[in-house]
Design a protein around this motif. Structure first.
Motif, PDB file in Angstrom:
ATOM      1  N   THR A   7       1.458   3.688  12.613  1.00  0.00           N
ATOM      2  CA  THR A   7       2.820   3.617  13.063  1.00  0.00           C
ATOM      3  C   THR A   7       3.755   2.884  11.898  1.00  0.00           C
ATOM      4  OG1 THR A   7       2.608   1.197  13.644  1.00  0.00           O
ATOM      5  CG2 THR A   7       2.316   3.090  15.353  1.00  0.00           C
ATOM      6  N   THR A   8       3.181   2.281  10.733  1.00  0.00           N
ATOM      7  CA  THR A   8       3.903   1.663   9.722  1.00  0.00           C
ATOM      8  C   THR A   8       3.680   2.388   8.531  1.00  0.00           C
ATOM      9  OG1 THR A   8       3.739  -0.347  10.818  1.00  0.00           O
ATOM     10  CG2 THR A   8       4.505  -0.532   8.727  1.00  0.00           C
ATOM     11  N   ALA A   9       4.675   2.560   7.630  1.00  0.00           N
ATOM     12  CA  ALA A   9       4.328   3.635   6.539  1.00  0.00           C
ATOM     13  C   ALA A   9       4.105   3.019   5.203  1.00  0.00           C
ATOM     14  CB  ALA A   9       5.426   4.702   6.474  1.00  0.00           C
ATOM     15  N   PHE A  10       3.327   2.108   5.012  1.00  0.00           N
ATOM     16  CA  PHE A  10       3.221   1.663   3.722  1.00  0.00           C
ATOM     17  C   PHE A  10       2.435   2.866   2.766  1.00  0.00           C
ATOM     18  CE2 PHE A  10       3.569  -2.595   5.638  1.00  0.00           C
ATOM     19  CZ  PHE A  10       4.378  -2.949   4.496  1.00  0.00           C
ATOM     20  N   ALA A  11       2.524   2.928   1.508  1.00  0.00           N
ATOM     21  CA  ALA A  11       1.926   4.164   0.850  1.00  0.00           C
ATOM     22  C   ALA A  11       0.594   3.500   0.520  1.00  0.00           C
ATOM     23  CB  ALA A  11       2.720   4.354  -0.375  1.00  0.00           C
ATOM     24  N   PRO A  12      -0.628   4.535   0.790  1.00  0.00           N
ATOM     25  CA  PRO A  12      -1.572   4.238   0.400  1.00  0.00           C
ATOM     26  C   PRO A  12      -1.927   4.249  -1.162  1.00  0.00           C
ATOM     27  CG  PRO A  12      -1.459   6.374   1.293  1.00  0.00           C
ATOM     28  CD  PRO A  12      -0.518   5.932   1.438  1.00  0.00           C
ATOM     29  N   VAL A  13      -2.718   3.609  -1.739  1.00  0.00           N
ATOM     30  CA  VAL A  13      -3.062   3.554  -3.030  1.00  0.00           C
ATOM     31  C   VAL A  13      -3.528   5.026  -3.303  1.00  0.00           C
ATOM     32  CG1 VAL A  13      -3.590   1.253  -3.519  1.00  0.00           C
ATOM     33  CG2 VAL A  13      -5.571   2.653  -2.992  1.00  0.00           C
ATOM     34  N   VAL A  66      -1.709  -4.862  -3.469  1.00  0.00           N
ATOM     35  CA  VAL A  66      -2.251  -4.221  -2.426  1.00  0.00           C
ATOM     36  C   VAL A  66      -2.814  -4.976  -1.253  1.00  0.00           C
ATOM     37  CG1 VAL A  66      -2.623  -2.399  -4.046  1.00  0.00           C
ATOM     38  CG2 VAL A  66      -4.356  -4.206  -3.795  1.00  0.00           C
ATOM     39  N   SER A  67      -2.883  -4.351  -0.199  1.00  0.00           N
ATOM     40  CA  SER A  67      -3.461  -5.002   0.977  1.00  0.00           C
ATOM     41  C   SER A  67      -4.392  -3.936   1.565  1.00  0.00           C
ATOM     42  CB  SER A  67      -2.413  -5.582   1.841  1.00  0.00           C
ATOM     43  OG  SER A  67      -3.102  -6.386   2.897  1.00  0.00           O
ATOM     44  N   GLY A  68      -5.148  -4.438   2.700  1.00  0.00           N
ATOM     45  CA  GLY A  68      -6.107  -3.194   3.408  1.00  0.00           C
ATOM     46  C   GLY A  68      -7.041  -3.879   4.376  1.00  0.00           C
ATOM     47  N   ARG A  69      -8.113  -3.040   4.211  1.00  0.00           N
ATOM     48  CA  ARG A  69      -9.203  -3.273   5.004  1.00  0.00           C
ATOM     49  C   ARG A  69     -10.624  -2.711   4.549  1.00  0.00           C
ATOM     50  NH1 ARG A  69     -10.836   0.302   9.796  1.00  0.00           N
ATOM     51  NH2 ARG A  69     -10.486   2.467   9.072  1.00  0.00           N
ATOM     52  N   TYR A  70     -11.569  -3.313   4.948  1.00  0.00           N
ATOM     53  CA  TYR A  70     -12.983  -2.706   4.610  1.00  0.00           C
ATOM     54  C   TYR A  70     -13.333  -1.393   5.571  1.00  0.00           C
ATOM     55  CZ  TYR A  70     -13.631  -7.107   2.314  1.00  0.00           C
ATOM     56  OH  TYR A  70     -13.833  -8.269   1.575  1.00  0.00           O
ATOM     57  N   ASN A 129     -18.438   0.034  -2.546  1.00  0.00           N
ATOM     58  CA  ASN A 129     -19.871  -0.391  -2.758  1.00  0.00           C
ATOM     59  C   ASN A 129     -20.687   0.570  -1.862  1.00  0.00           C
ATOM     60  OD1 ASN A 129     -20.156  -1.620  -0.196  1.00  0.00           O
ATOM     61  ND2 ASN A 129     -19.438  -3.400  -0.987  1.00  0.00           N
ATOM     62  N   ASP A 130     -21.877   0.512  -1.846  1.00  0.00           N
ATOM     63  CA  ASP A 130     -22.771   1.412  -1.121  1.00  0.00           C
ATOM     64  C   ASP A 130     -22.518   1.316   0.424  1.00  0.00           C
ATOM     65  OD1 ASP A 130     -23.885   2.426  -3.369  1.00  0.00           O
ATOM     66  OD2 ASP A 130     -25.665   0.984  -3.295  1.00  0.00           O
ATOM     67  N   ASN A 131     -22.027   0.087   1.089  1.00  0.00           N
ATOM     68  CA  ASN A 131     -22.090   0.032   2.392  1.00  0.00           C
ATOM     69  C   ASN A 131     -20.666   0.098   2.821  1.00  0.00           C
ATOM     70  OD1 ASN A 131     -24.524  -0.740   3.079  1.00  0.00           O
ATOM     71  ND2 ASN A 131     -24.099  -3.046   2.314  1.00  0.00           N
ATOM     72  N   TYR A 132     -19.610  -0.419   2.013  1.00  0.00           N
ATOM     73  CA  TYR A 132     -18.079  -0.323   2.189  1.00  0.00           C
ATOM     74  C   TYR A 132     -17.021   0.251   1.558  1.00  0.00           C
ATOM     75  CZ  TYR A 132     -19.195  -3.535   6.323  1.00  0.00           C
ATOM     76  OH  TYR A 132     -19.849  -3.846   7.273  1.00  0.00           O
ATOM     77  N   ALA A 133     -16.131   0.905   1.798  1.00  0.00           N
ATOM     78  CA  ALA A 133     -15.105   1.283   0.933  1.00  0.00           C
ATOM     79  C   ALA A 133     -13.928   0.627   1.395  1.00  0.00           C
ATOM     80  CB  ALA A 133     -14.698   2.673   1.233  1.00  0.00           C
ATOM     81  N   HIS A 134     -12.718   0.358   0.565  1.00  0.00           N
ATOM     82  CA  HIS A 134     -11.473  -0.227   0.905  1.00  0.00           C
ATOM     83  C   HIS A 134     -10.500   0.609   1.079  1.00  0.00           C
ATOM     84  CE1 HIS A 134     -13.194  -3.990  -1.505  1.00  0.00           C
ATOM     85  NE2 HIS A 134     -13.496  -4.151  -0.381  1.00  0.00           N
ATOM     86  N   GLN A 135      -9.987   0.714   2.241  1.00  0.00           N
ATOM     87  CA  GLN A 135      -8.709   1.474   2.524  1.00  0.00           C
ATOM     88  C   GLN A 135      -7.464   0.384   2.080  1.00  0.00           C
ATOM     89  OE1 GLN A 135      -8.106   2.564   6.677  1.00  0.00           O
ATOM     90  NE2 GLN A 135      -8.248   4.618   6.096  1.00  0.00           N
ATOM     91  N   LEU A 136      -6.665   0.735   1.136  1.00  0.00           N
ATOM     92  CA  LEU A 136      -5.643  -0.059   0.585  1.00  0.00           C
ATOM     93  C   LEU A 136      -4.210   0.730   0.875  1.00  0.00           C
ATOM     94  CD1 LEU A 136      -7.534  -1.176  -2.548  1.00  0.00           C
ATOM     95  CD2 LEU A 136      -7.211  -2.547  -0.480  1.00  0.00           C
ATOM     96  N   TRP A 137      -3.334  -0.352   0.701  1.00  0.00           N
ATOM     97  CA  TRP A 137      -2.040   0.297   0.845  1.00  0.00           C
ATOM     98  C   TRP A 137      -1.127  -0.607  -0.298  1.00  0.00           C
ATOM     99  CZ3 TRP A 137      -5.013  -0.152   5.048  1.00  0.00           C
ATOM    100  CH2 TRP A 137      -4.987   0.996   5.776  1.00  0.00           C
ATOM    101  N   VAL A 138       0.047   0.144  -0.866  1.00  0.00           N
ATOM    102  CA  VAL A 138       0.633  -0.675  -1.823  1.00  0.00           C
ATOM    103  C   VAL A 138       1.807  -1.295  -1.114  1.00  0.00           C
ATOM    104  CG1 VAL A 138       2.207  -0.300  -3.733  1.00  0.00           C
ATOM    105  CG2 VAL A 138       0.192   1.107  -3.377  1.00  0.00           C
ATOM    106  N   LEU A 139       1.882  -2.921  -1.300  1.00  0.00           N
ATOM    107  CA  LEU A 139       2.902  -3.555  -0.753  1.00  0.00           C
ATOM    108  C   LEU A 139       3.997  -3.815  -1.672  1.00  0.00           C
ATOM    109  CD1 LEU A 139       0.885  -6.260   1.307  1.00  0.00           C
ATOM    110  CD2 LEU A 139       1.645  -4.111   2.010  1.00  0.00           C
ATOM    111  N   ALA A 140       3.588  -3.644  -3.042  1.00  0.00           N
ATOM    112  CA  ALA A 140       4.970  -3.904  -4.105  1.00  0.00           C
ATOM    113  C   ALA A 140       4.225  -3.211  -5.228  1.00  0.00           C
ATOM    114  CB  ALA A 140       5.137  -5.436  -4.358  1.00  0.00           C
ATOM    115  N   ARG A 141       5.010  -2.859  -6.232  1.00  0.00           N
ATOM    116  CA  ARG A 141       4.591  -2.227  -7.526  1.00  0.00           C
ATOM    117  C   ARG A 141       5.828  -2.604  -8.472  1.00  0.00           C
ATOM    118  NH1 ARG A 141       1.286   2.795  -9.439  1.00  0.00           N
ATOM    119  NH2 ARG A 141       0.989   2.286 -11.508  1.00  0.00           N
ATOM    120  N   SER A 142       5.500  -2.974  -9.725  1.00  0.00           N
ATOM    121  CA  SER A 142       6.332  -3.270 -10.826  1.00  0.00           C
ATOM    122  C   SER A 142       5.525  -2.838 -11.973  1.00  0.00           C
ATOM    123  CB  SER A 142       6.979  -4.661 -10.970  1.00  0.00           C
ATOM    124  OG  SER A 142       7.621  -4.601 -12.275  1.00  0.00           O
ATOM    125  N   GLY A 143       5.870  -1.612 -12.594  1.00  0.00           N
ATOM    126  CA  GLY A 143       5.088  -0.983 -13.808  1.00  0.00           C
ATOM    127  C   GLY A 143       3.779  -1.123 -13.570  1.00  0.00           C
TER     128      GLY A 143
END
Length: 187
Positions: free
Chosen positions: A44-50, A82-86, A63-77
């Protein structure tokens, strides 16, 4: 006879729904952002994924067990917050929100983890020379713009803040200055 047919139909629907749910990737009910503490859902919230380039440059996030699902909260150059979850790669592993708020600097040959996300805005001088004061301010401004956009406008951001009891006064000073005036609740 009619009730038996209805019971079979209901059981069939439940079985199909359960099978579909088991094969869909899990989506967390909510992720807590590390900057201002709002809980949000990717549905429901539209942060852009990496993007794929970020993941290519930052292979240590997988890693072999987990990937990270990450979103961009801010960018400058080449500096990103980034923030996310396993996300588990195989059955039997728990998925987790984790504490993935991080400041990352992209490099041509990879990426460097600079530090925790919120701390950059609480004590920006502690991040020098990795992140300049100008870059930190640009990240704060970009974060404010991304939050308003992710919540589909000022009214959506204000509604989320009201529901969750968040106030501008609780933001770190740099973020408070960047967010001020972006929405009616941020004055």
């Amino acid at each position: 006879m009619k009730s038996t047919a209805i019971r079979k139909l209901v059981l069939s629907i439940v079985a199909v729904a359960a099978t579909g749910a088991a094969t869909r990737p899990s989506v967390p009910v909510a992720i807590r952002d590390p900057l201002v503490g709002l809980r949000w859902s990717p549905a429901t919230t539209a942060f852009a994924p990496v993007d794929a380039d970020f993941l290519r440059r930052c292979p240590d996030l997988q890693n072999d067990n987990y990937a990270h699902q990450l979103w961009v909260l801010a960018r400058s150059g080449d500096v990103m917050v980034v923030s996310g979850r396993y996300v588990p790669r195989r059955a039997g592993l728990d998925d987790s929100e984790g504490d993935l708020g991080a400041v990352v600097r992209l490099r041509p040959d990879g990426c460097a983890l600079v530090g925790p996300a919120r701390a950059l805005f609480v004590a920006p001088a502690d991040y020098a020379p990795d992140v300049s004061g100008t870059e930190a301010q640009a990240l704060a401004t970009d974060a404010a713009d991304r939050f308003v956009a992710a919540y589909r406008g000022p009214a959506g951001l204000c509604a989320a803040m009201r529901r969750q009891g968040k106030r501008l006064s609780g933001f770190p000073a740099m973020l408070r200055a960047a967010f001020r005036g972006k929405a009616p609740c941020l004055r």
